[in-house]
Design an enzyme around this catalytic site. Structure first.
Site, PDB file in Angstrom:
ATOM      1  N   GLY A  74      20.439 105.523 -35.806  1.00  7.34           N
ATOM      2  CA  GLY A  74      19.511 104.645 -36.508  1.00  7.34           C
ATOM      3  C   GLY A  74      18.594 103.950 -35.521  1.00  7.34           C
ATOM      4  O   GLY A  74      18.868 103.933 -34.309  1.00  7.34           O
ATOM      5  N   CYS A 101      25.431 107.904 -31.736  1.00  5.14           N
ATOM      6  CA  CYS A 101      24.314 107.065 -31.306  1.00  5.14           C
ATOM      7  C   CYS A 101      24.479 105.642 -31.849  1.00  5.14           C
ATOM      8  O   CYS A 101      25.383 104.930 -31.428  1.00  5.14           O
ATOM      9  CB  CYS A 101      22.984 107.696 -31.723  1.00  5.14           C
ATOM     10  SG  CYS A 101      21.545 106.944 -30.915  1.00  5.14           S
ATOM     11  N   TYR A 102      23.633 105.200 -32.786  1.00  3.55           N
ATOM     12  CA  TYR A 102      23.787 103.845 -33.329  1.00  3.55           C
ATOM     13  C   TYR A 102      25.160 103.670 -33.953  1.00  3.55           C
ATOM     14  O   TYR A 102      25.799 102.616 -33.819  1.00  3.55           O
ATOM     15  CB  TYR A 102      22.697 103.575 -34.368  1.00  3.55           C
ATOM     16  CG  TYR A 102      22.756 102.177 -34.946  1.00  3.55           C
ATOM     17  CD1 TYR A 102      22.085 101.127 -34.325  1.00  3.55           C
ATOM     18  CD2 TYR A 102      23.487 101.897 -36.099  1.00  3.55           C
ATOM     19  CE1 TYR A 102      22.149  99.835 -34.840  1.00  3.55           C
ATOM     20  CE2 TYR A 102      23.564 100.620 -36.618  1.00  3.55           C
ATOM     21  CZ  TYR A 102      22.886  99.590 -35.983  1.00  3.55           C
ATOM     22  OH  TYR A 102      22.963  98.316 -36.480  1.00  3.55           O
ATOM     23  N   HIS A 188      23.291 112.925 -29.548  1.00  3.16           N
ATOM     24  CA  HIS A 188      23.150 113.531 -30.869  1.00  3.16           C
ATOM     25  C   HIS A 188      23.689 114.964 -30.840  1.00  3.16           C
ATOM     26  O   HIS A 188      22.965 115.910 -30.535  1.00  3.16           O
ATOM     27  CB  HIS A 188      21.679 113.552 -31.304  1.00  3.16           C
ATOM     28  CG  HIS A 188      21.137 112.201 -31.654  1.00  3.16           C
ATOM     29  ND1 HIS A 188      21.302 111.638 -32.900  1.00  3.16           N
ATOM     30  CD2 HIS A 188      20.447 111.301 -30.920  1.00  3.16           C
ATOM     31  CE1 HIS A 188      20.734 110.446 -32.922  1.00  3.16           C
ATOM     32  NE2 HIS A 188      20.208 110.217 -31.733  1.00  3.16           N
ATOM     33  N   GLU A 190      24.319 116.809 -33.282  1.00  3.38           N
ATOM     34  CA  GLU A 190      23.746 117.606 -34.375  1.00  3.38           C
ATOM     35  C   GLU A 190      22.450 118.306 -33.991  1.00  3.38           C
ATOM     36  O   GLU A 190      22.006 119.231 -34.677  1.00  3.38           O
ATOM     37  CB  GLU A 190      23.516 116.718 -35.606  1.00  3.38           C
ATOM     38  CG  GLU A 190      22.361 115.730 -35.508  1.00  3.38           C
ATOM     39  CD  GLU A 190      22.713 114.416 -34.816  1.00  3.38           C
ATOM     40  OE1 GLU A 190      21.954 113.445 -34.957  1.00  3.38           O
ATOM     41  OE2 GLU A 190      23.753 114.369 -34.121  1.00  3.38           O
ATOM     42  N   SER A 242      11.920 130.145 -62.670  1.00  7.70           N
ATOM     43  CA  SER A 242      10.607 130.298 -62.037  1.00  7.70           C
ATOM     44  C   SER A 242      10.466 131.633 -61.328  1.00  7.70           C
ATOM     45  O   SER A 242       9.365 132.032 -60.973  1.00  7.70           O
ATOM     46  CB  SER A 242      10.386 129.172 -61.014  1.00  7.70           C
ATOM     47  OG  SER A 242      11.236 129.346 -59.891  1.00  7.70           O
ATOM     48  N   GLY A 244      11.923 132.047 -58.414  1.00 12.72           N
ATOM     49  CA  GLY A 244      12.301 131.732 -57.047  1.00 12.72           C
ATOM     50  C   GLY A 244      13.803 131.770 -56.877  1.00 12.72           C
ATOM     51  O   GLY A 244      14.567 131.879 -57.845  1.00 12.72           O
ATOM     52  N   VAL A 245      14.243 131.636 -55.637  1.00 16.46           N
ATOM     53  CA  VAL A 245      15.671 131.764 -55.347  1.00 16.46           C
ATOM     54  C   VAL A 245      16.484 130.654 -56.005  1.00 16.46           C
ATOM     55  O   VAL A 245      17.590 130.892 -56.513  1.00 16.46           O
ATOM     56  CB  VAL A 245      15.920 131.811 -53.822  1.00 16.46           C
ATOM     57  CG1 VAL A 245      15.414 130.557 -53.135  1.00 16.46           C
ATOM     58  CG2 VAL A 245      17.396 132.012 -53.518  1.00 16.46           C
ATOM     59  N   ASP A 246      15.960 129.425 -56.057  1.00 16.73           N
ATOM     60  CA  ASP A 246      16.749 128.303 -56.563  1.00 16.73           C
ATOM     61  C   ASP A 246      17.085 128.469 -58.040  1.00 16.73           C
ATOM     62  O   ASP A 246      18.251 128.428 -58.441  1.00 16.73           O
ATOM     63  CB  ASP A 246      15.999 126.981 -56.338  1.00 16.73           C
ATOM     64  CG  ASP A 246      15.610 126.774 -54.897  1.00 16.73           C
ATOM     65  OD1 ASP A 246      16.280 127.348 -54.011  1.00 16.73           O
ATOM     66  OD2 ASP A 246      14.638 126.054 -54.635  1.00 16.73           O
ATOM     67  N   SER A 247      16.055 128.631 -58.859  1.00 13.64           N
ATOM     68  CA  SER A 247      16.311 128.761 -60.294  1.00 13.64           C
ATOM     69  C   SER A 247      17.040 130.059 -60.611  1.00 13.64           C
ATOM     70  O   SER A 247      17.850 130.124 -61.544  1.00 13.64           O
ATOM     71  CB  SER A 247      15.005 128.670 -61.089  1.00 13.64           C
ATOM     72  OG  SER A 247      14.142 129.748 -60.793  1.00 13.64           O
ATOM     73  N   SER A 248      16.787 131.111 -59.836  1.00 12.48           N
ATOM     74  CA  SER A 248      17.453 132.391 -60.082  1.00 12.48           C
ATOM     75  C   SER A 248      18.949 132.305 -59.811  1.00 12.48           C
ATOM     76  O   SER A 248      19.766 132.810 -60.581  1.00 12.48           O
ATOM     77  CB  SER A 248      16.829 133.491 -59.215  1.00 12.48           C
ATOM     78  OG  SER A 248      15.469 133.700 -59.559  1.00 12.48           O
ATOM     79  N   LYS A 394      18.988 125.048 -48.842  1.00 24.40           N
ATOM     80  CA  LYS A 394      18.431 126.355 -49.193  1.00 24.40           C
ATOM     81  C   LYS A 394      19.251 127.521 -48.644  1.00 24.40           C
ATOM     82  O   LYS A 394      19.508 128.504 -49.364  1.00 24.40           O
ATOM     83  CB  LYS A 394      16.991 126.452 -48.685  1.00 24.40           C
ATOM     84  CG  LYS A 394      16.292 127.778 -48.982  1.00 24.40           C
ATOM     85  CD  LYS A 394      15.896 127.910 -50.441  1.00 24.40           C
ATOM     86  CE  LYS A 394      14.700 127.032 -50.730  1.00 24.40           C
ATOM     87  NZ  LYS A 394      14.172 127.257 -52.103  1.00 24.40           N
TER      88      LYS A 394
END
Length: 539
Positions: A74, A101-102, A188, A190, A242, A244-248, A394
């Site tokens: 932070g 870190c913080y 960090h 990550e 739609s 796209g991958v998400d809705s599919s 994703k």
């Protein structure tokens, strides 16, 4: 309205047990730019994670039954007035905790250690010296490069902690109390610039917290199918598809759970790219056999958007009109079924975790922009939402799609926002401007595919600066046309991104074709901004 259907890909089995919710690793967000990245790295270790705000009480955190807790970085100084703090009671709860870190400094201060300015800031690549490997640094080099971003440092570790590493600006750069399962690092882990960062995180998760790497796509599918069946029961469901991958993937999950209780609704809002409707029918319907209703709603959306230029307003209008279109579709589905089924109670959406976070829907998250399917939903929504991907990034959605057998042509399709070209036109959305942008977008996509770059980039939005004109010369005459912007980006999850270094010859071909073939466009520009500070979409 048209319909398409074929033999179903999957049907529900016998009644399933209730959903099994994995115990989360909570990432406590202290305002870090990398909080989402920490959560992702935990998931890459095949352990489920969620982000919560630092304003949560210890009781709220423990109510989530966390398997472990990570305190993020932070921008504050722990000793500054009003700075976020950690309740010492957290460390008495018996839950494994790691500070970064913080979060590392806040842990040290809460437990009686000493944090102060060093007079020497450490930003970027920093070498640390390992003086005791312990649990966290086991198997890592005695000298290693880490990524730091701090002006304060821990000068004295709390009682009972073993100092694991130091650096030139951090007398205590890492520590642990193995008995109490408390750990921390100043850097960090990550961030990929920390050479052994993922190893350090995995040491905490596996060895320090005793967790197993068992959160996989298969488990996600099983858990979500059970959750969907529990939520939906025998009710009817529609899914906003739609292509796209998400809705599919969301549709495939719901179909696996409830079979022909699901009807997918594809709303052609006039904001689509060239060939979008045909792609949905050809790829998704043929592969899954889902019942699909296609609604032509171009006039509805263009009328609603007329005169509006503010990005947030446009997103909210598009979100509202989507819901109105789904409500109309639901009524027609019920009427067509007659006495064979009840009302449609549920609406499936392919909402992802980044959508929730950027819309301010995540715990403690700032509202960056209202995604049409989150912050853009109307208050009088008539459906109960089914959002099986709401906690996923994703790349995790793609893994789930492959597990479900969704065709790769859909799974690896470049992301395209639900509001479509409506948020890639800077200014008012009109039919003429949509035609211009659609033509430019088709050229860019065609040339990127020809060059074999579809899997090299995350996506390449093409943006029309409709309220901007620039002077040009074409055919020995003066033009006063619009510029378009190419926005090629590379990303893992859309939370952060960098601009993609496309070959100059590909950029040249795209620019030449667009300015030659698309009326009213006389200039092509390239956006070379990372995220942050910019978002991927311009609006």
């Amino acid at each position: 309205m048209t319909e398409a259907s074929a033999a179903p890909l999957a049907t529900p089995t016998a009644e399933a047990a209730g959903p099994a919710t994995p115990r989360p690793v909570l990432v406590v967000d202290f305002g870090a730019q990398y909080a989402q990245l920490i959560a992702r790295r935990v998931r890459e270790a095949k352990v489920y994670s969620e982000i919560v705000p630092h304003t949560w009480s210890v009781e709220q955190m423990l109510a989530k039954d966390p398997a472990a807790i990570i305190l993020s970085g932070g921008p504050s100084s722990v000793y500054a007035q009003g700075a976020p703090f950690v309740d010492p009671a957290l460390f008495e709860a018996g839950v494994p905790v790691m500070g970064i870190c913080y979060g590392f400094q806040a842990m040290a201060q809460a437990l009686g250690g000493e944090v102060a300015q060093t007079g020497r800031r450490e930003y970027g690549g920093t070498e640390v010296e390992v003086c005791e490997a312990g649990v966290l640094l086991s198997g890592t080099p005695d000298h290693q490069t880490t990524w730091m971003s701090h002006g304060d440092a821990v000068h004295r570790a709390p009682e009972g902690f073993e100092v694991l590493a130091t650096s030139s600006g951090s007398p205590v750069a890492a520590f642990e109390d193995k008995g109490r399962r408390l750990f921390g690092v100043q850097w960090h882990p990550e961030v990929k610039h920390s050479a052994h960062g993922q190893t350090v995180l995995e040491h905490f998760l596996y060895d320090g917290a005793g967790l197993s790497p068992d959160w996989t796509a298969s488990n996600v599918v099983a858990d979500q199918v059970a959750a969907i069946r529990s939520q939906v029961g025998d009710a009817r469901v529609i899914c906003g598809l739609s292509g796209g991958v998400d809705s599919s993937v969301a549709a495939a999950l719901v179909q696996k759970a409830v079979g022909d209780q699901l009807t997918c609704v594809f709303v052609d809002h006039g904001l689509l790219r060239e060939g979008e409707v045909e792609q949905v029918e050809r790829d998704f319907v043929d592969a899954t056999g889902v019942n699909l209703v296609i609604r032509d709603e171009k006039e509805r959306f263009l009328t609603a958007l007329a005169g509006h230029t503010d990005p947030e307003t446009k997103r909210k209008i598009i979100g509202r009109e989507f819901i109105r279109a789904f409500e109309d579709a639901a009524r027609e589905i019920v009427e067509a079924a007659g006495d064979d089924g009840g009302e449609v109670k549920f609406l499936v959406q392919g909402t992802l975790y980044p959508d929730v976070v950027e819309s301010g829907g995540g715990e403690g998250a700032a509202n960056i922009k209202s995604h049409h399917n989150v912050g853009g939903l109307p208050d009088d929504l008539q459906f109960e939402l089914v959002e099986p991907l709401r906690t996923l990034f994703k790349d995790e959605v793609r893994a789930v799609g492959l597990e479900l057998g969704v065709p790769e042509v859909i799974v690896w399709r470049q992301p395209f926002p639900g509001p479509g070209l409506g948020i890639r036109i800077i200014g008012e959305v009109t039919a003429e401007r949509l035609d211009t942008l659609r033509a430019a977008d088709a050229i860019a996509r065609e040339e990127l595919t020809k060059a074999g770059l579809d899997r090299e980039i995350w996506q390449c939005p093409v943006v029309l600066l409709a309220d901007v004109r620039s002077v040009g010369v074409q055919g020995d005459g003066r033009t006063y046309g619009h510029p378009v912007v190419l926005r090629p980006v590379s990303s893992e999850d859309a939370m952060t991104a960098d601009w993609t270094r496309l070959p100059y010859d590909v950029l040249s071909t795209i620019s030449t074709r667009i300015t030659n073939e698309v009326a009213d466009v006389n200039r092509v520009t390239l956006d070379v901004t990372s995220k942050p500070p910019a978002t991927i979409e311009w609006e």
